[in-house]
Design a protein around this motif. Structure first.
Motif, PDB file in Angstrom:
ATOM      1  N   ARG A 104       0.844  -1.183   0.000  1.00 64.50           N
ATOM      2  CA  ARG A 104       0.000   0.000   0.000  1.00 64.50           C
ATOM      3  C   ARG A 104       0.880   1.233   0.000  1.00 64.50           C
ATOM      4  O   ARG A 104       1.966   1.239   0.587  1.00 64.50           O
ATOM      5  CB  ARG A 104      -0.895   0.058   1.254  1.00 64.50           C
ATOM      6  N   SER A 105       0.420   2.288  -0.608  1.00 67.77           N
ATOM      7  CA  SER A 105       1.098   3.572  -0.494  1.00 67.77           C
ATOM      8  C   SER A 105       0.809   4.125   0.887  1.00 67.77           C
ATOM      9  O   SER A 105      -0.321   4.066   1.365  1.00 67.77           O
ATOM     10  CB  SER A 105       0.584   4.540  -1.560  1.00 67.77           C
ATOM     11  N   VAL A 106       1.837   4.661   1.514  1.00 68.23           N
ATOM     12  CA  VAL A 106       1.698   5.229   2.854  1.00 68.23           C
ATOM     13  C   VAL A 106       1.946   6.730   2.724  1.00 68.23           C
ATOM     14  O   VAL A 106       3.078   7.179   2.578  1.00 68.23           O
ATOM     15  CB  VAL A 106       2.695   4.589   3.842  1.00 68.23           C
ATOM     16  N   SER A 107       0.858   7.502   2.750  1.00 69.99           N
ATOM     17  CA  SER A 107       0.975   8.935   2.493  1.00 69.99           C
ATOM     18  C   SER A 107       1.659   9.689   3.628  1.00 69.99           C
ATOM     19  O   SER A 107       2.256  10.733   3.412  1.00 69.99           O
ATOM     20  CB  SER A 107      -0.392   9.547   2.210  1.00 69.99           C
ATOM     21  N   LYS A 108       1.585   9.151   4.841  1.00 71.96           N
ATOM     22  CA  LYS A 108       2.231   9.805   5.977  1.00 71.96           C
ATOM     23  C   LYS A 108       3.181   8.810   6.622  1.00 71.96           C
ATOM     24  O   LYS A 108       2.749   7.886   7.297  1.00 71.96           O
ATOM     25  CB  LYS A 108       1.189  10.285   6.986  1.00 71.96           C
ATOM     26  N   VAL A 109       4.478   9.022   6.374  1.00 71.94           N
ATOM     27  CA  VAL A 109       5.483   8.131   6.949  1.00 71.94           C
ATOM     28  C   VAL A 109       6.134   8.791   8.153  1.00 71.94           C
ATOM     29  O   VAL A 109       6.125  10.014   8.294  1.00 71.94           O
ATOM     30  CB  VAL A 109       6.561   7.741   5.904  1.00 71.94           C
ATOM     31  N   GLY A 110       6.709   7.966   9.021  1.00 74.30           N
ATOM     32  CA  GLY A 110       7.366   8.461  10.223  1.00 74.30           C
ATOM     33  C   GLY A 110       8.804   8.869   9.963  1.00 74.30           C
ATOM     34  O   GLY A 110       9.321   8.728   8.847  1.00 74.30           O
ATOM     35  N   PRO A 111       9.496   9.328  11.013  1.00 69.35           N
ATOM     36  CA  PRO A 111      10.843   9.893  10.861  1.00 69.35           C
ATOM     37  C   PRO A 111      11.969   8.868  10.706  1.00 69.35           C
ATOM     38  O   PRO A 111      13.058   9.220  10.264  1.00 69.35           O
ATOM     39  CB  PRO A 111      11.028  10.710  12.135  1.00 69.35           C
ATOM     40  N   GLN A 112      11.721   7.621  11.076  1.00 69.65           N
ATOM     41  CA  GLN A 112      12.775   6.606  10.926  1.00 69.65           C
ATOM     42  C   GLN A 112      12.880   6.209   9.459  1.00 69.65           C
ATOM     43  O   GLN A 112      11.870   6.073   8.776  1.00 69.65           O
ATOM     44  CB  GLN A 112      12.467   5.378  11.788  1.00 69.65           C
ATOM     45  N   THR A 113      14.113   6.012   8.976  1.00 69.91           N
ATOM     46  CA  THR A 113      14.322   5.657   7.574  1.00 69.91           C
ATOM     47  C   THR A 113      15.388   4.574   7.459  1.00 69.91           C
ATOM     48  O   THR A 113      16.205   4.400   8.370  1.00 69.91           O
ATOM     49  CB  THR A 113      14.802   6.873   6.750  1.00 69.91           C
ATOM     50  N   PRO A 114      15.388   3.878   6.342  1.00 67.34           N
ATOM     51  CA  PRO A 114      16.491   2.941   6.120  1.00 67.34           C
ATOM     52  C   PRO A 114      17.781   3.728   5.884  1.00 67.34           C
ATOM     53  O   PRO A 114      17.750   4.851   5.373  1.00 67.34           O
ATOM     54  CB  PRO A 114      16.067   2.190   4.855  1.00 67.34           C
ATOM     55  N   SER A 115      18.885   3.140   6.256  1.00 64.96           N
ATOM     56  CA  SER A 115      20.177   3.776   6.014  1.00 64.96           C
ATOM     57  C   SER A 115      20.498   3.701   4.519  1.00 64.96           C
ATOM     58  O   SER A 115      19.881   2.928   3.774  1.00 64.96           O
ATOM     59  CB  SER A 115      21.279   3.054   6.801  1.00 64.96           C
ATOM     60  N   ASP A 116      21.470   4.473   4.092  1.00 65.90           N
ATOM     61  CA  ASP A 116      21.910   4.400   2.697  1.00 65.90           C
ATOM     62  C   ASP A 116      22.371   2.985   2.369  1.00 65.90           C
ATOM     63  O   ASP A 116      22.126   2.478   1.272  1.00 65.90           O
ATOM     64  CB  ASP A 116      23.047   5.392   2.437  1.00 65.90           C
ATOM     65  N   GLU A 117      23.013   2.333   3.336  1.00 62.84           N
ATOM     66  CA  GLU A 117      23.500   0.966   3.128  1.00 62.84           C
ATOM     67  C   GLU A 117      22.334  -0.001   2.946  1.00 62.84           C
ATOM     68  O   GLU A 117      22.390  -0.903   2.103  1.00 62.84           O
ATOM     69  CB  GLU A 117      24.389   0.519   4.296  1.00 62.84           C
ATOM     70  N   GLU A 118      21.263   0.172   3.725  1.00 67.57           N
ATOM     71  CA  GLU A 118      20.107  -0.699   3.581  1.00 67.57           C
ATOM     72  C   GLU A 118      19.432  -0.484   2.230  1.00 67.57           C
ATOM     73  O   GLU A 118      19.032  -1.441   1.568  1.00 67.57           O
ATOM     74  CB  GLU A 118      19.096  -0.478   4.713  1.00 67.57           C
ATOM     75  N   VAL A 119      19.314   0.757   1.812  1.00 66.96           N
ATOM     76  CA  VAL A 119      18.740   1.032   0.491  1.00 66.96           C
ATOM     77  C   VAL A 119      19.590   0.349  -0.575  1.00 66.96           C
ATOM     78  O   VAL A 119      19.060  -0.288  -1.491  1.00 66.96           O
ATOM     79  CB  VAL A 119      18.634   2.550   0.223  1.00 66.96           C
ATOM     80  N   ALA A 120      20.910   0.442  -0.441  1.00 63.26           N
ATOM     81  CA  ALA A 120      21.806  -0.197  -1.411  1.00 63.26           C
ATOM     82  C   ALA A 120      21.593  -1.707  -1.438  1.00 63.26           C
ATOM     83  O   ALA A 120      21.551  -2.315  -2.518  1.00 63.26           O
ATOM     84  CB  ALA A 120      23.261   0.142  -1.090  1.00 63.26           C
ATOM     85  N   ARG A 121      21.414  -2.329  -0.275  1.00 61.94           N
ATOM     86  CA  ARG A 121      21.163  -3.782  -0.230  1.00 61.94           C
ATOM     87  C   ARG A 121      19.830  -4.131  -0.887  1.00 61.94           C
ATOM     88  O   ARG A 121      19.718  -5.132  -1.590  1.00 61.94           O
ATOM     89  CB  ARG A 121      21.185  -4.285   1.215  1.00 61.94           C
TER      90      ARG A 121
END
Length: 192
Positions: free
Chosen positions: A16-33
């Motif tokens: 599902r699209s989540v129009s309101k996301v919270g402040p925690q994010t994946p790290s650049d390394e996690e995005v790369a993985r």
């Protein structure tokens, strides 16, 4: 209609699209993985005609200013366009076209969109909320310049990424969205 017993199909069906996301994010390394999930995207001649730009922190202010400049908006001192601040991480999706006699630009754009959607699915499966956003000024000169786009590149929008509110997760768990009725989307070639 058959249930989605396969975990991959289940992940696809539950996204599902989540129009309101919270402040925690994946790290650049996690995005790369997670980019490994993009590998199977349909890619004629293996051109990999896409790239991603991670926007965090001050990058979002640069985008806010570029969007305002593109729209001709002047704000009061200290006031900032709030749109890029809806998430702590924005991932700009860029169709990065290569001239090729067998692969037209539209096909390369479709590959870039496919790569973005696979990344969106991978992020969702990893527990992150994602909303793909764009708008009328996505490819305005000021916005393109802020992203450092080349002449043969097209900005397809931004994935807004963050954690998902537990209340939204609970709501999804109790939701029973019916599967897509394929009838309006499937047909046969006309015969004369």
């Amino acid at each position: 209609m058959k249930h989605f017993d396969d975990p991959v199909l289940q992940a696809m069906a539950s996204r599902r699209s989540v129009s309101k996301v919270g402040p925690q994010t994946p790290s650049d390394e996690e995005v790369a993985r997670l980019l490994a999930a993009v590998t199977p995207v349909a890619d004629h001649k293996a051109l990999r005609p896409w790239r991603l730009i991670l926007l965090r922190g001050e990058d979002r202010r640069v985008l806010a200013d570029a969007l305002d400049a593109a729209a001709g908006v002047t704000r009061a001192t200290g006031e900032v366009n709030p749109k890029p601040f809806r998430a702590e991480l924005l991932i700009a999706v860029v169709a990065s076209r290569t001239e090729h006699p067998a692969v037209p630009p539209w096909e390369q754009d479709a590959t870039a969109a496919g790569a973005a959607h696979l990344l969106e699915l991978a992020l969702w499966q990893a527990g992150w909320g994602v909303m793909w956003r764009s708008g009328p000024h996505t490819n305005a000169g000021e916005v393109r310049a802020a992203h450092g786009l080349g002449e043969d590149e097209l900005l397809l929008g931004w994935l807004y990424v963050g954690d998902v509110d537990p209340a939204f997760t609970a709501k999804l768990a109790s939701s029973h969205r019916p599967p897509l009725d394929p009838a309006p989307f499937l047909s046969r070639m006309p015969r004369g």
